[in-house]
Design an enzyme around this catalytic site. Structure first.
Site, PDB file in Angstrom:
ATOM      1  CE1 TYR A  51      -4.310  -0.147  -0.446  1.00  9.17           C
ATOM      2  CE2 TYR A  51      -4.222  -1.832   1.263  1.00  9.17           C
ATOM      3  CZ  TYR A  51      -4.908  -1.177   0.238  1.00  9.17           C
ATOM      4  OH  TYR A  51      -6.179  -1.554  -0.085  1.00  9.17           O
ATOM      5  CD  GLU A  53      -3.646   4.062   0.485  1.00  4.36           C
ATOM      6  OE1 GLU A  53      -2.558   3.511   0.773  1.00  4.36           O
ATOM      7  OE2 GLU A  53      -4.756   3.579   0.738  1.00  4.36           O
ATOM      8  CG  ASP A 197      -8.403   9.546 -24.076  1.00  2.85           C
ATOM      9  OD1 ASP A 197      -7.380   8.842 -24.228  1.00  2.85           O
ATOM     10  OD2 ASP A 197      -9.460   9.118 -23.593  1.00  2.85           O
ATOM     11  CB  THR A 223      -4.835   3.122 -21.953  1.00  6.14           C
ATOM     12  OG1 THR A 223      -4.823   3.264 -23.367  1.00  6.14           O
ATOM     13  CG2 THR A 223      -6.230   3.320 -21.428  1.00  6.14           C
ATOM     14  CE  LYS A 226      -7.259   1.474 -25.717  1.00  4.77           C
ATOM     15  NZ  LYS A 226      -7.447   2.229 -24.469  1.00  4.77           N
ATOM     16  NE  ARG A 232      -6.683  -4.136 -19.297  1.00  2.00           N
ATOM     17  CZ  ARG A 232      -6.918  -4.279 -20.609  1.00  2.00           C
ATOM     18  NH1 ARG A 232      -6.302  -5.195 -21.304  1.00  2.00           N
ATOM     19  NH2 ARG A 232      -7.769  -3.490 -21.217  1.00  2.00           N
TER      20      ARG A 232
END
Ligand code: DSN
Length: 415
Positions: A51, A53, A197, A223, A226, A232
């Protein structure tokens, strides 16, 4: 025997079957690609346990020295790769990158401009079924009926009328390049921010095979899986002046703990994309798409906008008397994996559609070139002209499986 095969043979068998499917079919979904063995290894690493954050040097949990190192590496590599002033590598998907960008720079109820979904835009560019269309007042722009290309004079008129806070450009099913300087000028004229985008063509930008939106846009989202060929996930880039607002909108604005294993894999992918081989790869994707488009047209198929200047081609199946759904299913039965898609001014529903969207990133990753594209075009035309012919489908499926096996799949055969 691997740990997975030993502990969970059921899941191991599904993954093995998927590996076989990826090896024996031709993947022409324009948004898919094959991550390298190195990217997959980082994705499957122990960083998944942590974790973290916050951001490097400012975390809410202890034990983050290595999370800091890997996130800083990813940030610096992303900035260098795209020539950006500020990068946030935490968005877990393109939708979340866009959500954070909207939250950072607009308020609910604000007006936006975005390319309509059925014309090639994305769900997060204002679709009424998505948070973007529900929370913001999206005014859609379209492509010209004749040219099937975005007409900048129409965008300028709409912007002058709507006075948007943000103009969004980029798409999921648009085979042409966007005119970033013209979009930036319109945004400046109406006092809007410009968000590009670039999810679909980010790898082409990284490899120098497509103009970069970074010098023209206030915010660029993408992203990473691609054309960029990473894990991902997603990435958002901004000018320095907007960096703090963006970071705050990603965490704590829209996300919790960052996916450190994905961030490590993004760092690996950005490193791979900075290599000279990636420039050759990006150029080859575009060259292959042009060859495939020419061959499809010679085979009698109509392409939206008459061709492509990216990695993506949109076939109008209605001229063959079939729907996109029928085309998708017939090709799938032949071992060629594409997706149905609406075409501009489509008369069929978004579930049935009149179009088929295809692209060359994945096959180019397998080392295919012009000869392979012409062979693929012949198979596609053959199947789409006789989509009910079981013999045709089965014949092509056998040829495709044998052909596909000869081309190594990155991440599978180099693992
Ligand atoms: N699913 C992506 C695509 O295929 O383009 C968009 O989110």
């Amino acid at each position: 025997m691997s740990a997975l095969q030993e502990r969970d043979p059921e899941v191991a068998a599904v993954i093995a079957a998927e590996q076989k499917r990826q090896t024996e079919t031709l993947e022409i979904i324009a948004s898919e690609n094959y991550a390298s063995a190195a990217v997959l290894e980082a994705t499957g690493s122990v960083l998944t346990n942590k974790y973290a954050e916050g951001y490097p040097g400012k975390r809410y949990y202890a034990g983050n020295a290595h999370s800091d190192e890997v996130e800083s590496l990813a940030i610096e590599r992303a900035k260098a790769l795209f020539g950006a002033e500020h990068a946030n590598v935490q968005p877990t998907s393109g939708a979340e990158a866009n959500m954070a960008a909207y939250l950072a720079f607009a308020d609910p109820g604000d007006t936006f401009l975005g390319l309509e979904l059925t014309q090639g835009g994305h769900l997060t560019h204002g679709s009424p079924v998505n948070f973007s269309g529900r929370l913001y007042n999206f005014v859609p722009y379209s492509v010209d009926r004749e040219t099937e290309v975005v007409d900048m004079a129409t965008v300028a008129e709409l912007a002058a009328e709507a006075k948007p806070r943000i103009i969004v450009t980029g798409a999921t099913a648009y085979p042409r390049q966007f005119d970033f300087p013209a979009f930036a000028q319109i945004a400046q004229d109406v006092g809007a921010l410009l968000l590009v985008d670039m999810s679909h063509f980010a790898g082409l930008v990284a490899g120098g095979a497509h103009p970069s939106p970074v010098p023209h846009a206030d915010i660029v989202t993408t992203t990473t899986h691609k054309t960029l060929r990473g894990p991902r996930g997603a990435l958002a880039l901004t000018k320095e002046e907007h960096g703090a607002a963006l970071d705050k909108a990603v965490f704590p604005g829209t996300q919790g703990g960052p996916h450190m294993h994905s961030i490590a894999a993004k760092a690996v992918a950005f490193g791979e994309a900075a290599k000279p081989e990636f420039q050759a790869y990006a150029a080859k994707i575009v060259e292959n798409a042009a060859t495939l488009a020419d061959a499809l047209q010679e085979g009698g198929l109509r392409l939206v906008s008459g061709g492509t200047d990216t990695h993506l081609i949109l076939i109008d199946c209605s001229t063959l008397g079939i729907s996109g759904m029928k085309a998708q299913n017939a090709l799938q039965g032949s071992g060629i994996i594409a997706n149905k898609n609406t075409i501009p001014y489509d008369e069929r529903s978004p579930f049935v559609t009149s179009g088929l969207r295809i692209g060359t990133p994945a096959l180019t990753s397998r080392g295919m070139g012009a000869d392979e594209m012409r062979r693929l075009a012949a198979w596609i035309a053959h199947v789409l002209k006789d989509p009910d012919g079981e013999g045709v489908r089965e014949g092509v499926r056998q040829e495709v499986a044998e052909f596909a096996r000869a081309y190594p799949v990155p991440g599978i055969t180099d693992a």
